[in-house]
Write an enzyme that holds these catalytic residues in place. Sequence first.
Site, short mmCIF file in Angstrom:
data_model
loop_
_atom_site.label_atom_id
_atom_site.label_comp_id
_atom_site.label_asym_id
_atom_site.label_seq_id
_atom_site.Cartn_x
_atom_site.Cartn_y
_atom_site.Cartn_z
N ARG A 6 14.12 8.98 -27.05
CA ARG A 6 14.26 8.36 -28.37
C ARG A 6 13.01 8.60 -29.21
O ARG A 6 13.07 8.78 -30.42
CB ARG A 6 14.49 6.84 -28.23
CG ARG A 6 15.78 6.50 -27.51
CD ARG A 6 15.93 4.99 -27.41
NE ARG A 6 17.14 4.62 -26.68
CZ ARG A 6 18.35 4.52 -27.24
NH1 ARG A 6 18.52 4.75 -28.51
NH2 ARG A 6 19.39 4.19 -26.50
N SER A 44 2.65 -1.24 -17.48
CA SER A 44 1.60 -0.33 -17.95
C SER A 44 1.28 -0.57 -19.43
O SER A 44 2.18 -0.65 -20.27
CB SER A 44 2.03 1.12 -17.75
OG SER A 44 1.14 1.96 -18.43
N LYS A 76 0.77 8.43 -6.72
CA LYS A 76 -0.62 8.91 -6.77
C LYS A 76 -0.95 9.93 -5.67
O LYS A 76 -1.77 10.81 -5.89
CB LYS A 76 -1.60 7.73 -6.68
CG LYS A 76 -1.69 6.93 -7.99
CD LYS A 76 -2.77 5.87 -7.89
CE LYS A 76 -2.87 5.09 -9.18
NZ LYS A 76 -3.96 4.12 -9.18
N ASP A 115 -10.02 6.20 -11.52
CA ASP A 115 -10.12 4.81 -11.04
C ASP A 115 -11.49 4.56 -10.41
O ASP A 115 -12.11 3.51 -10.62
CB ASP A 115 -9.06 4.52 -9.97
CG ASP A 115 -7.69 4.26 -10.57
OD1 ASP A 115 -7.63 3.89 -11.76
OD2 ASP A 115 -6.68 4.43 -9.86
N ARG A 161 -4.78 -1.04 9.13
CA ARG A 161 -4.88 -0.20 7.93
C ARG A 161 -6.32 -0.13 7.43
O ARG A 161 -6.81 0.91 7.00
CB ARG A 161 -3.97 -0.81 6.85
CG ARG A 161 -3.22 0.22 6.07
CD ARG A 161 -2.30 -0.44 5.08
NE ARG A 161 -2.22 0.38 3.88
CZ ARG A 161 -1.92 -0.06 2.69
NH1 ARG A 161 -1.68 -1.36 2.51
NH2 ARG A 161 -1.86 0.75 1.67
N GLN A 174 -11.44 3.45 -16.86
CA GLN A 174 -10.63 4.57 -16.35
C GLN A 174 -9.75 5.15 -17.46
O GLN A 174 -9.54 6.36 -17.52
CB GLN A 174 -9.84 4.19 -15.08
CG GLN A 174 -8.81 3.08 -15.21
CD GLN A 174 -7.51 3.54 -15.80
OE1 GLN A 174 -7.15 4.70 -15.69
NE2 GLN A 174 -6.79 2.64 -16.46
P1 NAP Z 1 -1.71 -0.92 -2.80
O1 NAP Z 1 -2.05 0.49 -2.48
O2 NAP Z 1 -0.30 -1.36 -2.74
O3 NAP Z 1 -2.60 -1.88 -1.82
C1 NAP Z 1 -2.37 -3.23 -1.80
C2 NAP Z 1 -3.48 -3.94 -1.01
O4 NAP Z 1 -3.29 -5.33 -1.24
C3 NAP Z 1 -3.43 -3.71 0.49
O5 NAP Z 1 -4.73 -3.73 1.01
C4 NAP Z 1 -2.65 -4.96 0.97
O6 NAP Z 1 -2.96 -5.36 2.28
C5 NAP Z 1 -3.20 -5.99 0.03
N1 NAP Z 1 -2.35 -7.16 -0.10
C6 NAP Z 1 -1.15 -7.23 -0.71
N2 NAP Z 1 -0.67 -8.49 -0.62
C7 NAP Z 1 -1.59 -9.22 0.06
C8 NAP Z 1 -1.67 -10.58 0.47
N3 NAP Z 1 -0.69 -11.44 0.18
N4 NAP Z 1 -2.77 -11.00 1.13
C9 NAP Z 1 -3.77 -10.14 1.42
N5 NAP Z 1 -3.74 -8.82 1.06
C10 NAP Z 1 -2.67 -8.37 0.40
O7 NAP Z 1 -2.22 -1.30 -4.25
P2 NAP Z 1 -3.43 -0.65 -5.09
O8 NAP Z 1 -2.94 0.48 -5.91
O9 NAP Z 1 -4.57 -0.41 -4.17
O10 NAP Z 1 -3.76 -1.83 -6.10
C11 NAP Z 1 -4.41 -3.01 -5.68
C12 NAP Z 1 -4.74 -3.85 -6.90
O11 NAP Z 1 -5.67 -3.13 -7.72
C13 NAP Z 1 -3.53 -4.14 -7.78
O12 NAP Z 1 -3.58 -5.49 -8.22
C14 NAP Z 1 -3.72 -3.21 -8.96
O13 NAP Z 1 -3.16 -3.73 -10.16
C15 NAP Z 1 -5.22 -3.15 -9.06
N6 NAP Z 1 -5.67 -1.94 -9.76
C16 NAP Z 1 -6.41 -2.13 -10.86
C17 NAP Z 1 -6.87 -1.05 -11.58
C18 NAP Z 1 -7.68 -1.30 -12.82
O14 NAP Z 1 -7.82 -0.37 -13.63
N7 NAP Z 1 -8.25 -2.48 -12.97
C19 NAP Z 1 -6.57 0.26 -11.16
C20 NAP Z 1 -5.82 0.44 -9.98
C21 NAP Z 1 -5.37 -0.69 -9.28
P3 NAP Z 1 -2.06 -4.84 3.53
O15 NAP Z 1 -2.65 -3.51 3.92
O16 NAP Z 1 -2.28 -5.89 4.54
O17 NAP Z 1 -0.65 -4.77 3.06
#
Ligand code: NAP
Length: 482
Positions: free
Chosen positions: A179, A236, A284, A320, A371, A457
């Site tokens: 669109r 996003s 990613k 990042d 992990r 970033q």
């Molecule tokens: P991801 O690859 O899905 O990793 C998620 C992580 O969170 C894993 O270590 C997971 O642990 C943990 N987790 C999830 N639920 C949990 C809980 N209830 N208790 C404890 N640990 C828990 O995600 P990601 O891409 O790394 O992103 C992580 C965060 O960073 C997100 O909130 C994302 O929005 C943020 N982020 C921010 C930016 C920025 O520009 N500020 C950029 C990228 C990402 P397990 O291994 O035990 O499952």
Amino acid sequence: MIIVSVTGPTMSGAFEQVRTSDPFTDLFEFRLDMIAGAPLSLLLSSTRKPVIATCRKKDEGGMFAGTESERVEILKAAAILGAEYVDLEHSTDKRIIAEFVRNENAKVILSHHSFGSKIPRVPSLYARMRSTGADVLKFAYEVSDSADIRHAVEFLEIAKRDRQKAVAIAMGGAGESSRILYKKFGGWATYAAAEVGKEAAPGQISARQLRVLYNSERLTRRTKVFGVIGNPIGQSKGVYLHNPLFHRGDIDAVYCRFPVHNLAAFMKHVAPLLTGFSVTIPHKQAVMRYLDRVDETARAIGAVNTVVRKRGYLYGTNTDAAGALDAIEKVMRVNRKTLLVFGAGGAARAIAFEAKRRGAIVHISNRTAKRGMQLARELGLSFVDRKHLSGQRFEIVVNATSVGMTPDVNRSPLPKALLKKKLVFDAVYNPPMTKLLTDAKSAGGRVVSGTEMYINQAALQSELYTGKKPDVTIMKKILSQV
Ligand code: NAP
């Protein structure tokens, strides 16, 4: 041209939609199947802009419940009363289509709607529609993956070679870009909603957004297209940031959302149309195999969040890592500091890698110990079981999990005692002030919000996309208004 679909459902609602969307609209489509008890003459006189009369049957996604002859009479009356165009479905009786095409009162837009996963073969559909002699051919089909906007592009390419006015729309959120980019692809017009919540078809966006945010009517074949790919990508904020930056920098470019499930199909059919794109969850890692080159940082992290096309080749990088560490180092240099990264996903990996590269002594901890241990092993770092965290001394604490993110804003991944007088950085940026950061502040610590990382970033991405350093103060101002 931007066509606003006026849907009512009341007469006064329709008038209000005409009034409020008039500055953003070139043509109005009156959905006579949706506006209750509409006296045609009154409706048509509510605007001086050209009008399309549409009375869509139920099986074509409309609401008209009368007979076919009643529907035809309504459209004939609209043509006599001054509608510039009448919209007829491709499924309408051939003789009726021919009668409208011969009649000089109004031009004919011939619409083909396709719902469900089966998308018709474009060349033969085009040929069948073209044979009717209609003035404008409109192809609208449902998609659940941005890779499928390719059929709209194909339809418009055939029409262009044929010098035929055409509209092609991929319906649904995954087709949003079709669109926005209609002029880039050579479309005659695009359809928009008068306002958010008044959409006449799935995935329609408001005329104001098309004109103001995406600058749609100024796009040309030369406009560079950027965007974000991922699934889900509703959260996003990239479109609200990169588009205003393009406008301010007078850069002929646009940034769209591309919800992608089928990465292989997207990379084959749609990526060639793009100059660059941001990559988010879950692509990613997977995107790397489609790129011509991946830089050292992204390769070491094992994730690409930015792709740019240079001289025909696709390059992948990761902003990042630097985004997070630049945010932390605005407050404290990490060199020789002990730094805990809590998490073992993509963000944790990027932050831990870059912190180590900048000289920090990095420890990893994670809910799932296995992990966490694996990440620590891969990056040559030490692992701390979360049960033993309180016995450790860290100068900088980083949350790289999603805990505390909207809607779970009352949760913190780490106990308050661990945050006492520390520098605490939270990668979560929605909300900007998380429970973890509030706890850290009240424990006498210094805090850095995930919004700082997000802006850093995105600024690095913007520089890669445009070749110019964006003004971070302006970026913060734009984001605060989203
Ligand atoms: P991801 O690859 O899905 O990793 C998620 C992580 O969170 C894993 O270590 C997971 O642990 C943990 N987790 C999830 N639920 C949990 C809980 N209830 N208790 C404890 N640990 C828990 O995600 P990601 O891409 O790394 O992103 C992580 C965060 O960073 C997100 O909130 C994302 O929005 C943020 N982020 C921010 C930016 C920025 O520009 N500020 C950029 C990228 C990402 P397990 O291994 O035990 O499952």
